[in-house]
Design a protein around this motif. Structure first.
Motif, PDB file in Angstrom:
ATOM      1  N   GLU A  71      -4.190   6.704  41.476  1.00  0.00           N
ATOM      2  CA  GLU A  71      -3.639   6.567  40.123  1.00  0.00           C
ATOM      3  C   GLU A  71      -3.535   5.088  39.754  1.00  0.00           C
ATOM      4  OE1 GLU A  71      -2.880   8.852  37.982  1.00  0.00           O
ATOM      5  OE2 GLU A  71      -1.728   7.707  36.522  1.00  0.00           O
ATOM      6  N   LEU A  72      -3.113   4.297  40.750  1.00  0.00           N
ATOM      7  CA  LEU A  72      -2.995   2.852  40.509  1.00  0.00           C
ATOM      8  C   LEU A  72      -4.373   2.266  40.186  1.00  0.00           C
ATOM      9  CD1 LEU A  72      -0.976   0.382  40.744  1.00  0.00           C
ATOM     10  CD2 LEU A  72      -1.844   0.112  43.032  1.00  0.00           C
ATOM     11  N   ASN A  79      -8.199   0.558  32.335  1.00  0.00           N
ATOM     12  CA  ASN A  79      -7.515  -0.176  31.274  1.00  0.00           C
ATOM     13  C   ASN A  79      -7.523  -1.688  31.484  1.00  0.00           C
ATOM     14  OD1 ASN A  79      -6.471   1.968  29.693  1.00  0.00           O
ATOM     15  ND2 ASN A  79      -5.036   2.432  31.319  1.00  0.00           N
ATOM     16  N   SER A 143      -6.059   5.142  23.800  1.00  0.00           N
ATOM     17  CA  SER A 143      -5.564   6.366  24.438  1.00  0.00           C
ATOM     18  C   SER A 143      -5.281   7.419  23.364  1.00  0.00           C
ATOM     19  CB  SER A 143      -4.275   6.078  25.179  1.00  0.00           C
ATOM     20  OG  SER A 143      -3.295   5.733  24.243  1.00  0.00           O
ATOM     21  N   ARG A 145      -2.330  10.409  22.789  1.00  0.00           N
ATOM     22  CA  ARG A 145      -1.156  11.077  23.343  1.00  0.00           C
ATOM     23  C   ARG A 145      -0.996  12.456  22.718  1.00  0.00           C
ATOM     24  NH1 ARG A 145       2.532   7.686  20.874  1.00  0.00           N
ATOM     25  NH2 ARG A 145       0.954   6.238  20.137  1.00  0.00           N
ATOM     26  N   PRO A 207       0.102   0.540  22.399  1.00  0.00           N
ATOM     27  CA  PRO A 207      -1.000   0.645  23.364  1.00  0.00           C
ATOM     28  C   PRO A 207      -0.596   1.347  24.655  1.00  0.00           C
ATOM     29  CG  PRO A 207      -0.190  -1.613  23.245  1.00  0.00           C
ATOM     30  CD  PRO A 207       0.493  -0.849  22.149  1.00  0.00           C
ATOM     31  N   PHE A 208       0.705   1.356  24.949  1.00  0.00           N
ATOM     32  CA  PHE A 208       1.177   1.964  26.199  1.00  0.00           C
ATOM     33  C   PHE A 208       1.864   3.301  25.978  1.00  0.00           C
ATOM     34  CE2 PHE A 208       1.025  -2.623  27.016  1.00  0.00           C
ATOM     35  CZ  PHE A 208       0.154  -2.620  28.089  1.00  0.00           C
ATOM     36  N   SER A 213       7.094   9.237  28.491  1.00  0.00           N
ATOM     37  CA  SER A 213       5.864   9.117  29.279  1.00  0.00           C
ATOM     38  C   SER A 213       5.190   7.761  29.072  1.00  0.00           C
ATOM     39  CB  SER A 213       4.896  10.245  28.910  1.00  0.00           C
ATOM     40  OG  SER A 213       4.560  10.133  27.548  1.00  0.00           O
ATOM     41  N   CYS A 215       3.744   4.112  29.510  1.00  0.00           N
ATOM     42  CA  CYS A 215       3.083   3.597  30.727  1.00  0.00           C
ATOM     43  C   CYS A 215       4.050   2.799  31.606  1.00  0.00           C
ATOM     44  CB  CYS A 215       1.921   2.701  30.305  1.00  0.00           C
ATOM     45  SG  CYS A 215       1.168   1.851  31.688  1.00  0.00           S
ATOM     46  N   PRO A 216       4.259   3.221  32.844  1.00  0.00           N
ATOM     47  CA  PRO A 216       5.176   2.473  33.713  1.00  0.00           C
ATOM     48  C   PRO A 216       4.572   1.150  34.189  1.00  0.00           C
ATOM     49  CG  PRO A 216       4.203   4.320  34.907  1.00  0.00           C
ATOM     50  CD  PRO A 216       3.707   4.412  33.502  1.00  0.00           C
TER      51      PRO A 216
HETATM   52  C1  HEM Z   1      -4.007  -2.608  29.710  1.00  0.00           C
HETATM   53  C2  HEM Z   1      -3.614  -1.779  30.655  1.00  0.00           C
HETATM   54  C3  HEM Z   1      -2.990  -0.423  30.443  1.00  0.00           C
HETATM   55  C4  HEM Z   1      -2.899   0.342  29.306  1.00  0.00           C
HETATM   56  C5  HEM Z   1      -3.419   0.027  27.899  1.00  0.00           C
HETATM   57  C6  HEM Z   1      -2.206   1.576  29.675  1.00  0.00           C
HETATM   58  C7  HEM Z   1      -1.913   2.594  28.798  1.00  0.00           C
HETATM   59  C8  HEM Z   1      -1.298   3.783  29.163  1.00  0.00           C
HETATM   60  C9  HEM Z   1      -1.022   4.877  28.261  1.00  0.00           C
HETATM   61  C10 HEM Z   1      -1.371   4.906  26.779  1.00  0.00           C
HETATM   62  C11 HEM Z   1      -0.409   5.856  28.968  1.00  0.00           C
HETATM   63  C12 HEM Z   1       0.048   7.231  28.441  1.00  0.00           C
HETATM   64  C13 HEM Z   1       1.415   7.111  27.802  1.00  0.00           C
HETATM   65  C14 HEM Z   1       1.876   8.356  27.075  1.00  0.00           C
HETATM   66  O1  HEM Z   1       1.425   9.454  27.418  1.00  0.00           O
HETATM   67  O2  HEM Z   1       2.712   8.239  26.169  1.00  0.00           O
HETATM   68  C15 HEM Z   1      -0.300   5.396  30.330  1.00  0.00           C
HETATM   69  C16 HEM Z   1       0.275   6.109  31.348  1.00  0.00           C
HETATM   70  C17 HEM Z   1       0.358   5.676  32.640  1.00  0.00           C
HETATM   71  N1  HEM Z   1      -0.011   4.435  33.127  1.00  0.00           N
HETATM   72 FE1  HEM Z   1      -0.841   2.949  32.057  1.00  0.00          FE
HETATM   73  N2  HEM Z   1      -1.888   1.526  31.008  1.00  0.00           N
HETATM   74  C18 HEM Z   1      -2.357   0.327  31.521  1.00  0.00           C
HETATM   75  C19 HEM Z   1      -2.249  -0.127  32.821  1.00  0.00           C
HETATM   76  C20 HEM Z   1      -1.648   0.573  33.834  1.00  0.00           C
HETATM   77  C21 HEM Z   1      -1.502   0.096  35.199  1.00  0.00           C
HETATM   78  C22 HEM Z   1      -1.995  -1.239  35.722  1.00  0.00           C
HETATM   79  C23 HEM Z   1      -0.860   1.077  35.893  1.00  0.00           C
HETATM   80  C24 HEM Z   1      -0.445   1.095  37.330  1.00  0.00           C
HETATM   81  C25 HEM Z   1       0.100   0.068  37.914  1.00  0.00           C
HETATM   82  C26 HEM Z   1      -0.596   2.168  34.974  1.00  0.00           C
HETATM   83  C27 HEM Z   1       0.037   3.325  35.325  1.00  0.00           C
HETATM   84  C28 HEM Z   1       0.258   4.394  34.466  1.00  0.00           C
HETATM   85  C29 HEM Z   1       0.835   5.673  34.872  1.00  0.00           C
HETATM   86  C30 HEM Z   1       1.283   6.051  36.300  1.00  0.00           C
HETATM   87  C31 HEM Z   1       0.909   6.479  33.733  1.00  0.00           C
HETATM   88  C32 HEM Z   1       1.425   7.920  33.620  1.00  0.00           C
HETATM   89  C33 HEM Z   1       2.866   7.924  33.177  1.00  0.00           C
HETATM   90  C34 HEM Z   1       3.441   9.329  32.999  1.00  0.00           C
HETATM   91  O3  HEM Z   1       2.679  10.273  32.782  1.00  0.00           O
HETATM   92  O4  HEM Z   1       4.677   9.462  33.052  1.00  0.00           O
HETATM   93  N3  HEM Z   1      -1.071   1.824  33.738  1.00  0.00           N
HETATM   94  N4  HEM Z   1      -0.830   4.117  30.422  1.00  0.00           N
END
Ligand code: HEM
Length: 287
Positions: A71-72, A79, A143, A145, A207-208, A213, A215-216
């Protein structure tokens, strides 16, 4: 990839992706389990080791650890890597390149060939670099959602969201809407983020994601991307190869989570840098 994401008996509907995922999980599981803190030349990074220690403390299985490592990697590859690409591409092509170089130069403390920077200071003292990061994610984060409506709800324009239905919110549609960002919405303009007051609708940038939910990895990735740019721009003289242009690609709405990939490679000219005592070939970064 799409049948795989639907997760409907993926072993049968997306066998290739399923097999690849299981192979990767096995490799990551083995690789992390075999690591010890005192291993000579250990290749496993500190983050993974710490995650292994936390998982062990909470009796989480090796399989869980392998899957969470994957996942990491997914977060990083889908992204973070393309986000660094866009940020670098627009930095090199933009009129603000000089300001960014100047901010980066100020952030790095150099003692001979030993270099370091405080990421907190980079965040606080490099406004153009930070604005370039924000503008890159505005234009390229794509993304989508999905939310389940838990009760009937009427929107301000009269549209009724029925209980039980799914609402799908593609980030790009919001980030590229002229109503939110003005007629120059498709132009890469870091200066949008450098005003003293944020004058856009609060929901116009996500963006996150949002809510429970969200992005952590968002704070981690902010530091990681800014840090990468600092190291790259400090260590090397980089410029676009003659005749190379960077434009904002046309919208192609994709039902995928991630940062858009570039359609073409970017040709650049790289030279190692020598600044007084500092020679990038012998430089050692301390993190
Ligand atoms: C530019 C980089 C990144 C972007 C744009 C991004 C964006 C996102 C988005 C849009 C979501 C979904 C949020 C939602 O459903 O509301 C997400 C979920 C998540 N991201 Fe990121 N992310 C990035 C980098 C990362 C990195 C580096 C990690 C790990 C260290 C990460 C770990 C996660 C995880 C574990 C989830 C799932 C959270 C959940 O379902 O509770 N992301 N991310």
């Amino acid at each position: 990839m799409s049948p795989f994401l639907l997760n409907f008996f993926p072993k049968y509907t997306a066998p290739e992706a399923f097999e690849a995922r299981e192979r990767l999980v096995d490799v990551l599981k083995g690789c992390i389990a075999d690591t010890h803190d005192d291993d000579e030349g250990d290749q496993v990074n500190v983050i993974s080791r710490k995650r292994r220690d936390i998982s062990t403390k909470h009796s989480l299985s090796g399989d869980y650890l392998g899957r969470s490592e994957l996942e990491l990697l997914n977060g990083l590859l889908s992204n973070t890597v393309p986000a660094v690409f866009w940020m670098l591409a627009h930095t090199l092509a933009g009129s603000f390149f000089g300001s960014i170089k100047e901010e980066v130069g100020r952030s790095v403390q150099a003692e001979g060939n030993r270099l370091q920077f405080d990421i907190g200071q980079v965040r606080a003292q490099c406004p153009t670099l930070v604005a370039t990061y924000q503008e890159s994610l505005r234009l390229y984060a794509s993304s989508a959602r999905a939310y389940k409506v838990v009760q009937d709800f009427e929107l301000m324009d009269g549209c009724l969201l029925k209980k039980g239905s799914l609402v799908y919110v593609p980030t790009e549609t919001i980030h590229r809407n002229p109503k939110n960002w003005g007629p120059d919405v498709l132009e890469f303009k870091p200066e949008r983020w450098m005003k003293s007051e944020y004058d856009h609708h609060p929901g116009s940038y996500a963006p996150f994601g949002v809510g429970s939910s969200i992005c952590p990895g968002r704070h981690f990735v902010f530091d990681m991307i800014l840090g990468s740019l600092v190291v790259l721009l400090y260590s090397l003289d980089i410029e676009l190869a003659p005749g190379t242009a960077v434009g904002v690609p046309k919208t192609r709405l994709k039902v995928m989570s991630g940062v858009r990939l570039p359609v073409h490679d970017l040709d650049v000219v790289l030279k190692r840098k020598t600044l007084g005592e500092y020679n990038s070939e012998r430089a050692k970064w301390a993190f």
